[in-house]
Scaffold this active site. Structure first.
Site, short mmCIF file in Angstrom:
data_model
loop_
_atom_site.label_atom_id
_atom_site.label_comp_id
_atom_site.label_asym_id
_atom_site.label_seq_id
_atom_site.Cartn_x
_atom_site.Cartn_y
_atom_site.Cartn_z
N THR A 132 0.82 -1.21 0.00
CA THR A 132 0.00 0.00 0.00
C THR A 132 0.85 1.25 0.00
O THR A 132 2.00 1.24 0.46
CB THR A 132 -0.91 0.01 1.24
OG1 THR A 132 -1.58 1.27 1.36
CG2 THR A 132 -0.10 -0.20 2.52
N ASP A 133 0.28 2.36 -0.48
CA ASP A 133 0.99 3.64 -0.41
C ASP A 133 1.01 4.21 1.01
O ASP A 133 1.78 5.15 1.29
CB ASP A 133 0.37 4.65 -1.37
CG ASP A 133 -1.11 4.96 -1.09
OD1 ASP A 133 -1.70 4.34 -0.18
OD2 ASP A 133 -1.67 5.80 -1.80
N GLU A 134 0.22 3.63 1.91
CA GLU A 134 0.16 4.17 3.27
C GLU A 134 1.48 3.98 4.04
O GLU A 134 1.70 4.64 5.05
CB GLU A 134 -1.00 3.54 4.04
CG GLU A 134 -2.35 3.90 3.44
CD GLU A 134 -3.52 3.50 4.32
OE1 GLU A 134 -3.41 3.63 5.55
OE2 GLU A 134 -4.55 3.06 3.77
N TYR A 158 -1.91 -0.29 10.99
CA TYR A 158 -2.03 -0.99 9.71
C TYR A 158 -0.83 -0.71 8.81
O TYR A 158 -0.17 -1.64 8.32
CB TYR A 158 -3.32 -0.58 8.99
CG TYR A 158 -3.29 -0.89 7.52
CD1 TYR A 158 -3.17 -2.20 7.07
CD2 TYR A 158 -3.37 0.12 6.56
CE1 TYR A 158 -3.12 -2.49 5.71
CE2 TYR A 158 -3.33 -0.16 5.21
CZ TYR A 158 -3.21 -1.46 4.79
OH TYR A 158 -3.15 -1.75 3.44
N LYS A 162 2.22 -3.21 7.38
CA LYS A 162 2.53 -3.42 5.97
C LYS A 162 3.96 -2.98 5.65
O LYS A 162 4.64 -3.60 4.82
CB LYS A 162 1.53 -2.67 5.09
CG LYS A 162 0.12 -3.24 5.11
CD LYS A 162 0.07 -4.64 4.53
CE LYS A 162 0.23 -4.65 3.03
NZ LYS A 162 0.08 -6.03 2.46
#
Length: 353
Positions: A132-134, A158, A162
């Site tokens: 993810t870009d998060e 989260y 990741k």
């Protein structure tokens, strides 16, 4: 054949459907069927000889080793993850267990399998780590979008889990030479997305005449990627990506959350004349640690692999709303009592739909 983990979830199921519809190799789908995994997502292919479902945990090293030995996949496409920020704030340990411990065990099993392959099969093998870009943190207005060189600065449990998984994937490539490729995508949307995420939650509540909860001022910016475009990008990465590299995948559609909700409401107004769904918008207290902006620079994947998104945001939203309008039985099947209790807990000022 290929092994897909988490294939009963939103993105994983879209990938499997797209893969099999194109007549590609058989797929084995390993999924634990937690709350967001839904067998109904794959009903249209579950009787095909090219598809096999196995219920199980990516952290079960013996099970994964047996599947790899039995089916000898040329690739693993790893979607399995706990993926909702709000749930990670309420219960971080599940995210550590699945996203960090589970991914690490999967990497180790894949590495042992890969090392035993004949040279030609080993050279062709790929492990695609879908992320993810998060993991990159939050951007300020006007700041350049995330590139693959951007520093990791995860801000939620989260995204931290990741990020850890991405680092382990990188380490397994650097140390053990496992041919890993990591992708970092922006916010996905489309059919069959579990209605705790923004767009399906808005559609679901609006159709029931319930309030549409928007965090804070609603001006948080996200880049929106239609799930079909994400699937085509993953195919390009699988076929032509370079082991050890990372590729950012975006939709070239940055919007504020409030803009997204108003777009959904506009499409619903057209589908159901006489209703003004935007009147249902209700601002609620902001999420703790809410990142302000994500943006994706997709120069690398466009230049090296020739990929770019093909679905415009407005058309993508129309198609998504239409799918939810014409598949009420799917929505009913996933919005159980447990889902309603979660909504009530998460939005205490909003009555669950």
């Amino acid at each position: 054949m290929i092994l897909v983990t988490g294939g009963c979830g939103f993105i994983g199921s879209a990938f499997i459907l797209d893969w099999l519809h194109q007549g590609r190799e058989p797929v084995v789908n390993l999924d634990l069927l937690t709350y967001a995994g839904h067998l109904g997502n794959l009903r249209e292919v579950d009787s095909q000889p090219a598809y096999r479902f196995v219920r199980g945990d990516i952290g079960d090293a013996d099970l994964v080793a047996r599947l790899l030995g039995q089916h000898r996949p040329r690739a693993i496409v790893h979607f399995a993850a706990e993926s909702h920020v709000d749930r990670s704030i309420a219960g971080p340990e599940a995210f550590i267990q699945t996203n960090v411990v589970g991914t690490t065990r999967l990497l180790q099993a894949a590495c042992e399998f890969w090392k035993a392959l004949p040279e030609s099969e080993a050279e062709a093998f790929r492990f695609i780590n879908v992320s993810t870009d998060e993991v990159f943190g939050s951007l300020q207005p006007g700041e350049p979008a995330f590139s693959e060189r951007h520093q990791y600065q995860p801000n939620s449990p989260y995204s931290a889990s990741k990020a850890a998984a991405d680092h382990f994937a990188r380490a397994w490539h650097h140390t053990f030479k496992l041919p890993v490729i990591t992708t970092n995508c922006s916010n996905n949307y489309g059919p069959r997305q579990f209605p705790e995420k923004l767009i399906p939650l808005m559609i679901h509540n609006a159709l029931a005449g319930k309030p549409l909860p928007v965090y804070g001022d609603g001006r948080q910016v996200r880049d929106w990627l239609h799930v079909s475009d994400h699937c085509s990008a993953l195919r390009a990465v699988l076929e032509h990506g370079k082991p050890g590299e990372t590729y950012n995948i975006g939709g070239r559609s940055e919007r504020t959350n409030l803009e997204v909700v108003h777009t959904v409401c506009k499409v619903l107004d057209e589908a159901r004349p006489g209703c003004r769904h935007a009147d249902l918008i209700q601002h609620v207290p902001d999420r703790r640690g809410h990142d302000r902006r994500y943006g994706i620079d997709d120069t690398k994947i466009a230049g090296e692999l020739g990929w770019k998104p093909s679905t415009g945001f407005e058309q993508g939203i129309r198609d998504t709303v239409h799918w939810y309008l014409t598949n009420p039985e799917w929505v009913e099947s996933v919005t159980s009592g447990a889902y309603r209790r979660w909504v009530e807990q998460q939005y205490p000022t909003i009555q669950a739909a």
